[in-house]
Design a protein around this motif. Structure first.
Motif, short mmCIF file in Angstrom:
data_model
loop_
_atom_site.label_atom_id
_atom_site.label_comp_id
_atom_site.label_asym_id
_atom_site.label_seq_id
_atom_site.Cartn_x
_atom_site.Cartn_y
_atom_site.Cartn_z
N TYR A 94 0.85 -1.19 0.00
CA TYR A 94 0.00 0.00 0.00
C TYR A 94 0.89 1.25 0.00
O TYR A 94 1.81 1.36 0.81
CB TYR A 94 -0.92 -0.01 1.21
N TYR A 95 0.55 2.16 -0.91
CA TYR A 95 1.35 3.37 -1.11
C TYR A 95 0.52 4.63 -0.88
O TYR A 95 -0.65 4.70 -1.29
CB TYR A 95 1.87 3.43 -2.54
N CYS A 96 1.15 5.60 -0.33
CA CYS A 96 0.59 6.94 -0.18
C CYS A 96 1.04 7.77 -1.38
O CYS A 96 2.17 7.61 -1.88
CB CYS A 96 1.15 7.52 1.13
N HIS A 97 0.17 8.67 -1.85
CA HIS A 97 0.50 9.44 -3.06
C HIS A 97 -0.07 10.84 -2.98
O HIS A 97 -1.19 11.04 -2.50
CB HIS A 97 -0.08 8.73 -4.28
N VAL A 98 0.72 11.79 -3.49
CA VAL A 98 0.26 13.16 -3.66
C VAL A 98 0.68 13.64 -5.03
O VAL A 98 1.80 13.38 -5.48
CB VAL A 98 0.78 14.09 -2.56
N PHE A 99 -0.25 14.32 -5.71
CA PHE A 99 0.03 14.82 -7.05
C PHE A 99 -0.37 16.29 -7.12
O PHE A 99 -1.51 16.64 -6.78
CB PHE A 99 -0.74 14.03 -8.10
N THR A 100 0.56 17.12 -7.56
CA THR A 100 0.26 18.53 -7.81
C THR A 100 0.95 18.91 -9.11
O THR A 100 1.69 18.10 -9.69
CB THR A 100 0.78 19.42 -6.67
N ILE A 101 0.77 20.14 -9.54
CA ILE A 101 1.45 20.57 -10.77
C ILE A 101 2.95 20.72 -10.53
O ILE A 101 3.74 20.75 -11.47
CB ILE A 101 0.86 21.87 -11.34
N GLN A 102 3.33 20.81 -9.25
CA GLN A 102 4.76 20.94 -8.94
C GLN A 102 5.45 19.61 -8.69
O GLN A 102 6.65 19.47 -8.93
CB GLN A 102 5.00 21.82 -7.70
N ASP A 104 4.89 15.02 -8.04
CA ASP A 104 4.13 13.77 -8.08
C ASP A 104 4.94 12.79 -7.24
O ASP A 104 5.96 12.28 -7.69
CB ASP A 104 4.00 13.29 -9.52
N SER A 105 4.53 12.57 -6.00
CA SER A 105 5.37 11.84 -5.05
C SER A 105 4.68 10.62 -4.47
O SER A 105 3.47 10.62 -4.23
CB SER A 105 5.78 12.76 -3.90
N TRP A 106 5.50 9.59 -4.25
CA TRP A 106 5.04 8.32 -3.66
C TRP A 106 5.85 8.00 -2.42
O TRP A 106 7.03 8.33 -2.35
CB TRP A 106 5.23 7.18 -4.67
N GLY A 107 5.22 7.31 -1.49
CA GLY A 107 5.96 6.76 -0.38
C GLY A 107 6.63 5.47 -0.78
O GLY A 107 6.50 4.99 -1.92
N GLN A 108 7.31 4.85 0.19
CA GLN A 108 8.03 3.62 -0.10
C GLN A 108 7.13 2.39 -0.03
O GLN A 108 7.51 1.31 -0.50
CB GLN A 108 9.21 3.45 0.88
N GLY A 109 5.96 2.56 0.54
CA GLY A 109 5.00 1.48 0.63
C GLY A 109 5.09 0.72 1.94
O GLY A 109 6.13 0.69 2.59
N THR A 110 3.97 0.10 2.29
CA THR A 110 3.92 -0.77 3.46
C THR A 110 3.17 -2.04 3.07
O THR A 110 2.12 -1.98 2.43
CB THR A 110 3.27 -0.06 4.66
N GLN A 111 3.72 -3.18 3.46
CA GLN A 111 3.16 -4.47 3.06
C GLN A 111 1.99 -4.85 3.95
O GLN A 111 2.11 -4.83 5.18
CB GLN A 111 4.23 -5.56 3.13
#
Length: 116
Positions: A94-102, A104-111
């Motif tokens: 499971y990944y956390c995500h944020v997207f903006t015009i500046q 587009d970032s993801w976390g490393q994930g958690t199983q």
């Protein structure tokens, strides 16, 4: 620098619950919608849920409706995913995500593993 750090994953039996957390830093958290995605082995990454910047609007993938709840605490710059009645098919990273015009970032994930 934008950072997203997930935690709270683990092994749980079918029907059990977990709460995932995603601690955000490096940007103005309260301005942006946040999402959770997941990726199961051999499958494409899929959207799980999204929450608006204020938390007033939430959306879910059909298979998670009624079982998962996304929430956020803007004071703590953290987004959560409460998962109830977990099924083996929920097993994924499971990944956390944020997207903006500046950015587009993801976390490393958690199983998350759902198994008896």
């Amino acid at each position: 620098q934008v950072q997203l750090v997930e935690s709270g994953g683990g092994l749980v039996q079918p029907g059990g619950s977990l709460r995932l957390s995603c601690a955000a830093s490096g940007f103005t958290f309260s301005r942006y919608a946040m999402s959770w995605y997941r990726q199961a082995p051999g499958k494409e990454r899929e959207l799980v849920a999204t929450i608006s910047s204020t938390g007033g609007i939430t959306t879910y993938a059909d298979s998670m409706k009624g079982r998962f709840t996304i929430s956020r605490d803007n004071a703590k710059t953290t987004v959560y995913l409460q998962m109830n009645n977990l099924k083996p098919e929920d097993t994924a990273v499971y990944y956390c995500h944020v997207f903006t015009i500046q950015f587009d970032s993801w976390g490393q994930g958690t199983q998350v593993t759902v198994s008896s």
